[in-house]
Structure formats: C-alpha cells, structure tokens
Enzyme design. Sequence first.
Site, short mmCIF file in Angstrom:
data_model
loop_
_atom_site.label_atom_id
_atom_site.label_comp_id
_atom_site.label_asym_id
_atom_site.label_seq_id
_atom_site.Cartn_x
_atom_site.Cartn_y
_atom_site.Cartn_z
N LYS A 46 63.65 52.42 -19.16
CA LYS A 46 63.46 53.85 -19.44
C LYS A 46 64.80 54.59 -19.42
O LYS A 46 65.17 55.27 -20.38
CB LYS A 46 62.53 54.46 -18.38
CG LYS A 46 62.53 55.97 -18.31
CD LYS A 46 61.64 56.43 -17.16
CE LYS A 46 61.82 57.88 -16.79
NZ LYS A 46 63.10 58.19 -16.14
N ASN A 47 65.54 54.45 -18.33
CA ASN A 47 66.79 55.21 -18.24
C ASN A 47 67.88 54.63 -19.13
O ASN A 47 68.93 55.24 -19.32
CB ASN A 47 67.26 55.28 -16.78
CG ASN A 47 66.34 56.16 -15.95
OD1 ASN A 47 65.48 56.86 -16.49
ND2 ASN A 47 66.53 56.14 -14.63
N CYS A 75 61.41 64.89 -12.83
CA CYS A 75 60.72 64.74 -11.54
C CYS A 75 61.22 65.78 -10.54
O CYS A 75 62.41 66.11 -10.50
CB CYS A 75 60.98 63.35 -10.98
SG CYS A 75 60.03 62.09 -11.82
N ARG A 102 68.51 69.61 -8.67
CA ARG A 102 69.02 68.96 -9.89
C ARG A 102 69.82 69.90 -10.81
O ARG A 102 69.44 70.15 -11.96
CB ARG A 102 67.88 68.28 -10.65
CG ARG A 102 67.08 67.34 -9.78
CD ARG A 102 66.09 66.50 -10.54
NE ARG A 102 66.71 65.33 -11.16
CZ ARG A 102 66.02 64.39 -11.80
NH1 ARG A 102 64.72 64.50 -11.92
NH2 ARG A 102 66.63 63.36 -12.33
N ASP A 147 65.80 55.44 -6.88
CA ASP A 147 64.50 55.36 -7.56
C ASP A 147 63.55 54.37 -6.88
O ASP A 147 62.36 54.38 -7.15
CB ASP A 147 64.70 54.95 -9.03
CG ASP A 147 65.26 56.11 -9.86
OD1 ASP A 147 65.34 57.24 -9.35
OD2 ASP A 147 65.62 55.87 -11.03
N ARG A 201 54.90 58.24 -17.38
CA ARG A 201 56.23 58.65 -17.84
C ARG A 201 57.20 57.46 -17.86
O ARG A 201 58.15 57.46 -18.65
CB ARG A 201 56.80 59.74 -16.93
CG ARG A 201 56.09 61.06 -17.08
CD ARG A 201 56.88 62.16 -16.43
NE ARG A 201 58.27 62.04 -16.78
CZ ARG A 201 59.29 62.42 -16.03
NH1 ARG A 201 59.06 62.98 -14.87
NH2 ARG A 201 60.52 62.26 -16.43
C1 UD1 Z 1 69.49 59.65 -13.30
C2 UD1 Z 1 68.17 58.92 -13.50
C3 UD1 Z 1 67.35 58.94 -12.23
C4 UD1 Z 1 68.15 58.40 -11.07
C5 UD1 Z 1 69.51 59.12 -10.96
C6 UD1 Z 1 70.41 58.52 -9.90
C7 UD1 Z 1 67.69 59.25 -15.85
C8 UD1 Z 1 66.84 59.91 -16.88
N1 UD1 Z 1 67.45 59.56 -14.58
O1 UD1 Z 1 69.16 61.00 -13.02
O2 UD1 Z 1 66.19 58.13 -12.44
O3 UD1 Z 1 67.43 58.62 -9.87
O4 UD1 Z 1 70.20 59.06 -12.21
O5 UD1 Z 1 70.62 57.16 -10.14
O6 UD1 Z 1 68.54 58.45 -16.17
N2 UD1 Z 1 74.25 66.70 -9.81
C9 UD1 Z 1 74.89 67.93 -9.68
N3 UD1 Z 1 75.36 68.54 -10.83
C10 UD1 Z 1 75.21 68.00 -12.06
C11 UD1 Z 1 74.54 66.75 -12.17
C12 UD1 Z 1 74.07 66.12 -11.03
O7 UD1 Z 1 75.06 68.44 -8.58
O8 UD1 Z 1 75.66 68.60 -13.04
C13 UD1 Z 1 73.76 66.01 -8.59
C14 UD1 Z 1 72.24 65.85 -8.57
O9 UD1 Z 1 71.60 66.99 -8.10
C15 UD1 Z 1 72.09 64.67 -7.64
C16 UD1 Z 1 73.32 63.82 -7.95
O10 UD1 Z 1 74.25 64.68 -8.60
O11 UD1 Z 1 72.10 65.08 -6.31
C17 UD1 Z 1 73.07 62.62 -8.83
O12 UD1 Z 1 72.35 63.02 -9.97
P1 UD1 Z 1 72.51 62.29 -11.37
O13 UD1 Z 1 73.25 61.01 -11.18
O14 UD1 Z 1 73.03 63.26 -12.35
O15 UD1 Z 1 71.00 61.94 -11.73
P2 UD1 Z 1 70.27 62.14 -13.10
O16 UD1 Z 1 71.20 61.82 -14.22
O17 UD1 Z 1 69.57 63.44 -13.10
#
Ligand code: UD1
Length: 413
Positions: free
Chosen positions: A22-23, A116, A121, A304, A396
């Site tokens: 998925k990711n 989710c 986020r 996850d 999902r």
């Molecule tokens: C992706 C995955 C999710 C997984 C996560 C961590 C997808 C669709 N989802 O989510 O399943 O759990 O990686 O491996 O691929 N953050 C900020 N600012 C930003 C972006 C992120 O503060 O601009 C923080 C987030 O709140 C979180 C951390 O960084 O605490 C990591 O998030 P991130 O790695 O970005 O996760 P996702 O890409 O949302």
Amino acid sequence: MKAVEVIGGYPLNGELKVQGSKNGILPVLAAVVLQKGVCVLHNCPDIQDVRETLFILQDLGAVCQFRKGTITIDTENIRNIHIPEHKTSRMRSSILFLGAILGRFKEVSMGKAGGCDIGSRPIDMHLNGFSKMGAFVEENDEAIQAKGRLEGTDIILRVPSVGATENIMLGAAMAKGVTVIYNAAKEPEIVELALFLKQMGAQIYGEGSSTIIIAGVKELHGTEYTIMPDRIVAGTYLLAAAATRGKVRVHQVNQEHLGAVKVVLRQMGAVIEEAADSIYVNGEAAEKSLNYLKTEIYPGFPTDLQSPLLSVLSIAKGESHIYESIFENRYRTVAELRKMGANIRCYEKMVVVHGVDSLYGCEVEGHELRGFAALVIAALTAEGRTKICNKCFAERGYENIVRDFLKLGGKII
Ligand code: UD1
C-alpha cells in the site's frame, strides 16, 4: 458500518501470499502524473486507498484501468490541476499529488489530506520544502495552493518524514537543477519511489540513505513496474501466527524489510525460518513479554505494527513496555483491547502491558487501519465471539482480511 465477527481460540495454520505494498504504490500512483504517457504497474493491491487514488487520477484527466492486479494509466490528457477536498480528505497520501502536479504543471490546488487518526500529522516540512524550492505556497483550513517553477536546492528535514521525503522527491524530479534532501527518510517505500522514478528517466542517488540527491530532468517517460510486497501486511500475519500460537508461512516477502519484526518475534519465543521469498513462523512458544520496545524509523520496528504487537503482548507471560516514538496518538486501540480483558495502561507515549491468561470476546470498534487488524488478531486469540465494528478501516489497506484469515484456519465472518 460493516463489522467482522471472530470466534477465537483456534491457532492459525497454513500459508498465504502477501499483497503488493500500500505505502509503496500510493507515491508511485502520484508519480505517474509527472510524465505524459502510459505506465503499467503490476502486483497492485486491490484496496480502498488505491481505488480512491485512481479516482483522483481520473478526475485529473488520466485514463485508468485496474484488472487482475495490473493498473494501466494513460496521463496524456491530464489537464486538471485541482483536486477537491472531498477526494483528498479520504487518505493521507493524497498530499503527494502536490509535488507531482506542481512538478509537471508548475501549479496545483488541492484540498487537505486525511488519513488515519493517529495524531496531528502536520505537513509543514512538505510545504516548507516547496517554498524553499521557489514555489509560492498558500495554505488555509481547507485547501493548499502552490505555484511556480521548482528549482533545486538543499533541504534539511526536521525529522525524517516519509511523506515529506517522497513529496520533495516528486517535486525535484523535474525541477531546474539539483535538490539534496538531508535527514531524508530511509524506508523501503522511499527506495521504491526512487526506483520507479528512475525507471521513468529521473536521476536520483542515495535513496535508502539519509541524503538523497535528485538532479532534475526535462522530461520523464512511461514505464512498466512491479510493486514490492507489503511489509506491514506480512508483519500483521506473522504477528497473528504468534498470537494464536499457530504455524504460518507467508510467501512473497522481502526478508530485509522484515528484519526488525523477525527479531521481535524471536525475542517473544517464536521460531522463524527464512526461505528465498517466504518466512515461516512457528508461534507455539511465542509467549514471552518484551521488556522494552520502541517504534522507530526504518530499519527499526515499524509504528504501523505497534497495535498488532500490543495484541500479541496482551496474552504474553509477564510485563512489556512499548514506546511509540513516531506518532503522538497511536494508542486508541488500547481502550478496545481493555474491553476484551487486556491489562494495558497508557502513560503518554509509553504503554505497559501485563499479559493475561486470555482475552474475552465482546463488541469492539476499530478506529484506524492497523488498529482494526490488531483487534482481529486479539479476537482470534480470545475466548468466545468478538464483533469488530468499522471494517471499512481494514479495507483501506488489506485486500481481504477475512479471506486471508479464513485461509489460515481462523473462524471469521
Ligand atoms: C507514512 C506511512 C505511515 C507510516 C509512517 C511512518 C504512507 C501513506 N503512510 O506516513 O503508514 O506509519 O509513514 O513510517 O506512506 N511530520 C511533521 N511534519 C511534516 C511531516 C511529518 O511534523 O511535514 C511528523 C509526523 O507528524 C510524524 C512524523 O513526522 O510524527 C513521521 O511522519 P511521516 O514519516 O511523515 O509519516 P507519513 O508520511 O504521514
């Protein structure tokens, strides 16, 4: 809202093939927008997030076909550069169209991303990245707009965000000059996106390390690509085998991607055997607690799989301590596990699990994708019948969680 019902107490037994990631596929589906032609993707998971992403692509003007695990996308006629909020709010990864559309059309407007409910986020690093690359970026409560020709620059991420790394890679692929992402995410999904972009003609170096260099090119072209297996789905079934003290072989896995999961399973007492592209787990003795485990960025234990792991530890012998270091609010499943008799307490980002002899069937509610899977695992171990509401969350990310557990001998409808 659909529910699943599970009659617990039967060890899982059998084998199954793991679906495509998925990711892995979601950023790839955004990346196809960067080129004007046809992309053919194999091993695509038939899950709701993929279907929703194809609707977005169709709205943009692409012609998409999804048949027997293969998706064909023709982006020749994409003209639209706007994605409405009711489409973006359905999942987190819709934010990746920001970099892809901006990269190809120099302009984009879209609603806010959903996903989710596991914490606030924010997307500050995504937006700051594009601003630093020269785009004019505006954000309000409902929408994001960005405009301008992106130019390569150095970008230092505050934390190694998977989504921000992917978005900036998408924007940088056709930017003017060289972009260097420091403190980049190293997850296999980043490598997957880089490999796909490179197959479309992009110049990317260092993916899988914390520094990624992208030299912008003028044009990308269509390609054919096979999506990697889903490491989180594989991990879910391996943990379910351990929880039910069963014996399960999962086929079509990447051994390296599951390194931390195998370590944890062995620590809990499971016997693991690795073959070329399969993992066999014998969970008969997987009853040990984990003194301390922290979710971490790759190659650490993935956030996850934190909720599915809690289900296993709920019936382990002794006390476990789990620290969630990635997301701020990823313990909503704890209250549901407690309804089933689990002895778990939350202390902000830490949970303490005292293993109990058995969980008990009752009615519980999934609140997010992996939390739902965790409750199915708990229910498979529990005495009696459990009803788990909100099956839509599982849809999902799991092609068919009921079919898969039935195949492994679970009593589930
Ligand atoms: C992706 C995955 C999710 C997984 C996560 C961590 C997808 C669709 N989802 O989510 O399943 O759990 O990686 O491996 O691929 N953050 C900020 N600012 C930003 C972006 C992120 O503060 O601009 C923080 C987030 O709140 C979180 C951390 O960084 O605490 C990591 O998030 P991130 O790695 O970005 O996760 P996702 O890409 O949302």
